[in-house]
Design an enzyme around this catalytic site. Structure first.
Site, PDB file in Angstrom:
ATOM      1  N   ARG A  17      12.744 -37.211  15.132  1.00 39.14           N
ATOM      2  CA  ARG A  17      11.243 -36.833  14.299  1.00 39.14           C
ATOM      3  C   ARG A  17      11.676 -36.413  12.941  1.00 39.14           C
ATOM      4  O   ARG A  17      11.172 -37.023  12.167  1.00 39.14           O
ATOM      5  CB  ARG A  17      11.174 -35.590  15.345  1.00 39.14           C
ATOM      6  CG  ARG A  17       9.397 -35.049  14.989  1.00 39.14           C
ATOM      7  CD  ARG A  17       9.233 -34.265  13.820  1.00 39.14           C
ATOM      8  NE  ARG A  17      10.125 -33.350  13.824  1.00 39.14           N
ATOM      9  CZ  ARG A  17      10.403 -32.586  12.588  1.00 39.14           C
ATOM     10  NH1 ARG A  17       9.680 -32.962  11.451  1.00 39.14           N
ATOM     11  NH2 ARG A  17      11.074 -31.390  12.536  1.00 39.14           N
ATOM     12  N   HIS A 211      19.061 -28.189   5.946  1.00 41.68           N
ATOM     13  CA  HIS A 211      19.311 -29.533   5.163  1.00 41.68           C
ATOM     14  C   HIS A 211      20.222 -29.628   4.361  1.00 41.68           C
ATOM     15  O   HIS A 211      20.744 -28.426   3.812  1.00 41.68           O
ATOM     16  CB  HIS A 211      18.047 -30.079   4.638  1.00 41.68           C
ATOM     17  CG  HIS A 211      16.782 -30.572   5.671  1.00 41.68           C
ATOM     18  ND1 HIS A 211      16.525 -31.675   5.541  1.00 41.68           N
ATOM     19  CD2 HIS A 211      16.161 -29.699   6.485  1.00 41.68           C
ATOM     20  CE1 HIS A 211      15.325 -31.799   6.692  1.00 41.68           C
ATOM     21  NE2 HIS A 211      15.331 -30.460   7.010  1.00 41.68           N
ATOM     22  N   CYS A 242      12.757 -35.009   2.301  1.00 41.04           N
ATOM     23  CA  CYS A 242      11.443 -34.033   2.488  1.00 41.04           C
ATOM     24  C   CYS A 242      10.544 -34.794   1.472  1.00 41.04           C
ATOM     25  O   CYS A 242      10.993 -34.967   0.012  1.00 41.04           O
ATOM     26  CB  CYS A 242      11.883 -32.684   2.090  1.00 41.04           C
ATOM     27  SG  CYS A 242      10.300 -31.885   1.726  1.00 41.04           S
TER      28      CYS A 242
HETATM   29  P1  HMG Z   1      -6.301 -31.823   7.582  1.00 37.34           P
HETATM   30  O1  HMG Z   1      -6.649 -33.210   6.603  1.00 37.34           O
HETATM   31  O2  HMG Z   1      -6.525 -30.663   6.831  1.00 37.34           O
HETATM   32  O3  HMG Z   1      -7.179 -31.828   8.864  1.00 37.34           O
HETATM   33  O4  HMG Z   1      -5.000 -32.146   8.519  1.00 37.34           O
HETATM   34  P2  HMG Z   1      -8.344 -32.801   9.789  1.00 37.34           P
HETATM   35  O5  HMG Z   1      -8.546 -32.087  10.939  1.00 37.34           O
HETATM   36  O6  HMG Z   1      -9.439 -33.154   8.827  1.00 37.34           O
HETATM   37  O7  HMG Z   1      -7.595 -34.279   9.995  1.00 37.34           O
HETATM   38  C1  HMG Z   1      -7.317 -35.286   9.262  1.00 37.34           C
HETATM   39  C2  HMG Z   1      -7.438 -36.492   9.970  1.00 37.34           C
HETATM   40  O8  HMG Z   1      -6.342 -36.553  10.960  1.00 37.34           O
HETATM   41  C3  HMG Z   1      -8.784 -36.708  10.787  1.00 37.34           C
HETATM   42  O9  HMG Z   1      -8.907 -38.123  10.832  1.00 37.34           O
HETATM   43  C4  HMG Z   1      -8.330 -36.201  12.139  1.00 37.34           C
HETATM   44  O10 HMG Z   1      -8.909 -36.480  13.191  1.00 37.34           O
HETATM   45  C5  HMG Z   1      -6.905 -36.642  12.288  1.00 37.34           C
HETATM   46  P3  HMG Z   1     -10.071 -38.758  10.382  1.00 37.34           P
HETATM   47  O11 HMG Z   1     -11.348 -38.258  10.682  1.00 37.34           O
HETATM   48  O12 HMG Z   1      -9.773 -38.581   8.640  1.00 37.34           O
HETATM   49  O13 HMG Z   1      -9.846 -40.408  10.645  1.00 37.34           O
HETATM   50  N1  HMG Z   1      -6.304 -35.572  12.961  1.00 37.34           N
HETATM   51  C6  HMG Z   1      -5.212 -36.023  14.013  1.00 37.34           C
HETATM   52  N2  HMG Z   1      -4.759 -37.242  14.362  1.00 37.34           N
HETATM   53  C7  HMG Z   1      -3.810 -37.157  15.316  1.00 37.34           C
HETATM   54  N3  HMG Z   1      -3.179 -35.943  15.810  1.00 37.34           N
HETATM   55  C8  HMG Z   1      -3.286 -34.941  15.258  1.00 37.34           C
HETATM   56  C9  HMG Z   1      -4.469 -34.839  14.494  1.00 37.34           C
HETATM   57  N4  HMG Z   1      -5.112 -33.544  13.819  1.00 37.34           N
HETATM   58  C10 HMG Z   1      -6.217 -34.245  12.869  1.00 37.34           C
HETATM   59  N5  HMG Z   1      -3.145 -33.737  15.809  1.00 37.34           N
HETATM   60  C11 HMG Z   1      -3.234 -31.373   9.741  1.00 37.34           C
HETATM   61  C12 HMG Z   1      -4.256 -31.008   8.959  1.00 37.34           C
HETATM   62  C13 HMG Z   1      -2.516 -30.207  10.103  1.00 37.34           C
HETATM   63  C14 HMG Z   1      -3.697 -32.288  10.746  1.00 37.34           C
HETATM   64  C15 HMG Z   1      -2.165 -32.351   8.720  1.00 37.34           C
HETATM   65  O14 HMG Z   1      -1.978 -31.640   7.769  1.00 37.34           O
HETATM   66  C16 HMG Z   1      -1.014 -32.752   9.602  1.00 37.34           C
HETATM   67  O15 HMG Z   1      -1.007 -33.544  10.444  1.00 37.34           O
HETATM   68  N6  HMG Z   1      -0.059 -32.205   9.028  1.00 37.34           N
HETATM   69  C17 HMG Z   1       1.363 -32.539   9.439  1.00 37.34           C
HETATM   70  C18 HMG Z   1       2.416 -32.753   8.449  1.00 37.34           C
HETATM   71  C19 HMG Z   1       3.900 -32.985   9.201  1.00 37.34           C
HETATM   72  O16 HMG Z   1       4.006 -33.498  10.343  1.00 37.34           O
HETATM   73  N7  HMG Z   1       4.828 -32.693   8.224  1.00 37.34           N
HETATM   74  C20 HMG Z   1       6.253 -32.971   8.638  1.00 37.34           C
HETATM   75  C21 HMG Z   1       6.746 -32.074   9.879  1.00 37.34           C
HETATM   76  S1  HMG Z   1       7.153 -30.638   9.208  1.00 37.34           S
HETATM   77  C22 HMG Z   1       8.863 -30.712   8.857  1.00 37.34           C
HETATM   78  O17 HMG Z   1       9.307 -31.754   9.086  1.00 37.34           O
HETATM   79  C23 HMG Z   1       9.606 -29.384   8.828  1.00 37.34           C
HETATM   80  C24 HMG Z   1      10.344 -28.842   9.857  1.00 37.34           C
HETATM   81  O18 HMG Z   1      11.312 -30.173  10.176  1.00 37.34           O
HETATM   82  C25 HMG Z   1      11.268 -27.958   9.594  1.00 37.34           C
HETATM   83  C26 HMG Z   1      11.918 -28.054   8.079  1.00 37.34           C
HETATM   84  O19 HMG Z   1      12.491 -28.582   7.934  1.00 37.34           O
HETATM   85  O20 HMG Z   1      11.339 -27.168   7.200  1.00 37.34           O
HETATM   86  C27 HMG Z   1       9.517 -28.740  11.124  1.00 37.34           C
HETATM   87 MG    MG Z   2      13.566 -30.423   8.699  1.00 36.54          MG
END
Ligand code: HMG
Ligand code: MG
Length: 312
Positions: A17, A211, A242
């Site tokens: 992931r 990291h 990142c």
């Molecule tokens: P948004 O654009 O504010 O919200 O995103 P939205 O509700 O308008 O959604 C945008 C589009 O995504 C829409 O589709 C939704 O239907 C769809 P459209 O109408 O434009 O075609 N949508 C989804 N589709 C599938 N599954 C869902 C979903 N939700 C909405 N669950 C949101 C807000 C939170 C959804 C977005 O910002 C997002 O998904 N962010 C995720 C970012 C991410 O995954 N980052 C990486 C992981 S974090 C990380 O790596 C850190 C970690 O490892 C720890 C560290 O190292 O720090 C954990």
């Molecule tokens: Mg991470």
């Protein structure tokens, strides 16, 4: 005073992931499935296998359902996935995830960039997710990005980390990850952040997610171990990066973590040589140099041994 070192710790493998989400070229679901299965066969007992996030935001994770449907479920292995909202939670539950990870940040600017809302809004968004996890009997983990530094805000004060840990504990998270997303932390910052966090959630419910951008990850693990932290995240072959921090490398490599822990007599349940094979497999599959120093050394040692055998 340092806490006595434990006989064993939990290693959470986040390569499928956190590692693969950063690959710009699509990685086929079959490769992801194969990787997860190989990691489980290598003895890793906690594997972050997918993310049910918006494919607009992270296209590489769009096939979470396919990955979860394709993996062999090894008994005793906890397969987890990231969920940002109710929609993601519904998909994760349908996919049979055993642990869901809600994620926010200790920095407002990073929360905005990563999940498009404030920290408070993210916690509100997670409330129904937490209820669904409770009702389904699924473990809930919280993850706090930029706990040791932020690409936009710079240093992060320990009180900010403790505040988000408290909110995640109130949500009902079983455990919370203190994450150094951009790998800037040093052992002193680790100590300050974990000591502050442990005032609101016991050390044994906190995990270190480091990291390795500045080469501090193993030192940070050791500092956290000495404080009583017993769960660490790592990514095979050091996959990852990142998108919001130029030059940021991947997570601490699993092979490097295992090499250190096993060398210290701390059990993990994983077979280091088998994990090296997993790292070699995925590095070749995504066409990247292996980011684990221990893996590179062990692979070189194997080659030398083979060459020596061939010459006899
Ligand atoms: P948004 O654009 O504010 O919200 O995103 P939205 O509700 O308008 O959604 C945008 C589009 O995504 C829409 O589709 C939704 O239907 C769809 P459209 O109408 O434009 O075609 N949508 C989804 N589709 C599938 N599954 C869902 C979903 N939700 C909405 N669950 C949101 C807000 C939170 C959804 C977005 O910002 C997002 O998904 N962010 C995720 C970012 C991410 O995954 N980052 C990486 C992981 S974090 C990380 O790596 C850190 C970690 O490892 C720890 C560290 O190292 O720090 C954990
Ligand atoms: Mg991470």
């Amino acid at each position: 005073m340092a806490t006595p070192l434990p006989a064993s710790v939990e290693v959470v493998e986040v390569g499928p992931r956190d590692g693969l989400q950063n690959e710009s070229t699509p990685v086929p679901a079959a490769v992801k499935i194969d990787l997860v299965d190989r990691l489980a066969a290598a003895g890793l007992r906690a594997i972050e296998a997918a993310a049910f996030v918006s494919p607009r935001w992270v296209p590489q994770m769009a096939d979470g359902a396919e990955v979860m449907a394709g993996i062999r479920r090894t008994p005793g292995v906890v397969y987890s996935a990231l969920v940002p909202n109710v929609r993601g939670m519904e998909a994760a539950l349908a996919a049979g995830v055993q642990e869901v990870v809600v994620f926010s940040a200790a920095s407002e600017s990073f929360a905005r960039r990563n999940i498009n809302c404030s920290i408070s809004e993210s916690i509100e968004r997670f409330e129904p997710v937490a209820r669904m996890a409770r009702d389904a009997g699924v473990r809930l983990r919280g993850s706090i990005s930029c706990a040791l530094g932020c690409p936009y805000e710079g240093a992060i004060v320990p009180a900010a980390v403790a505040d988000v840990v408290r909110r995640m504990a109130e949500l009902g998270c079983d455990s919370v990850d203190v994450a150094d997303t951009i790998g800037v932390g040093t052992p002193g910052a680790v100590r300050a952040a974990f000591e502050a966090a442990a005032r609101v959630l016991p050390m044994e419910r906190l995990a270190g997610h480091f990291h390795d951008t500045y080469g501090q990850a193993l030192a940070n693990v050791l500092a956290a171990l000495q404080l009583g932290v017993r769960s660490f995240h790592a990514s095979v072959a050091g996959l990852g990066g990142c998108p919001y921090a130029r030059g940021a490398t991947g997570n601490l490599a699993t092979e490097d973590l295992l090499y250190m822990l096993h060398g210290m007599g701390i059990a993990t349940g994983a077979d280091l040589q088998a994990v090296v094979d997993c790292g070699d497999y995925i590095s070749r599959a995504v066409g990247r140099a292996n980011g684990s120093r221990a893996a590179r050394a062990l692979l070189a040692a194997r080659e030398s041994a083979q060459a020596a055998r061939a010459s006899h």
